[in-house]
Design a protein around this motif. Sequence first.
Motif: not given
Length: 202
Positions: A64-80
């Motif tokens: 998605c292009g968000n900045l994070d320490v993980s890839d995918p980011c926490h938003i993309c990985e959030d199942e909710r």
Amino acid sequence: MYRSRTSNSELDQLIQLLSKLPGFGPRSARRAVLHLVKKKDTLMKPLASSLAGVAEHVHPCSSCGNLDVSDPCHICEDERRDKSLICVIEEVADLWALERSGSYRGLYHVIGGTLSALDGVGPDDLNITGLVERAGEDSVTEVIIATNATVDGQTTAHYITDRLKNAGVSVSRLAHGVPVGGELDYLDDGTLTAALNSRQPF
């Protein structure tokens, strides 16, 4: 070009670097540096450590292009999150603004700016191809275009809409018009026109 009155090359370099940041000029950079030096243990050293940590560990999300320490980011990985919605924004700051509102629970896509002939920014300079690929996924049913209400933002929105014609998703646009708590007498002509054109049944 700002010329420092001090002969300290380390201070000069720090002032020059800070003056390149948005909202900073040579004078404000100099004031910031003097403040940092005065607060060396409580502010400068923690800031330097934090900057080094961000430079080392924070990266753009490959999805998605968000900045994070993980890839995918926490938003993309959030199942909710609602995986059927993708909200298109220009920059990560726009993503943060929407997240602060707490009103959106779908996914995002940061395109990295807007199309601008004057600035030489074309489609290949933005992450639009990645958006089209994501919109083609079976789970995605709607793309919300949330580019800014500027000429370049509108141009980019129209271009994205054209690119998504064959993606099999519905495309919506953020409404523009009278802000909550706004008074008509203080609004510009463009905002009033957008509000009238976007009027809804009451």
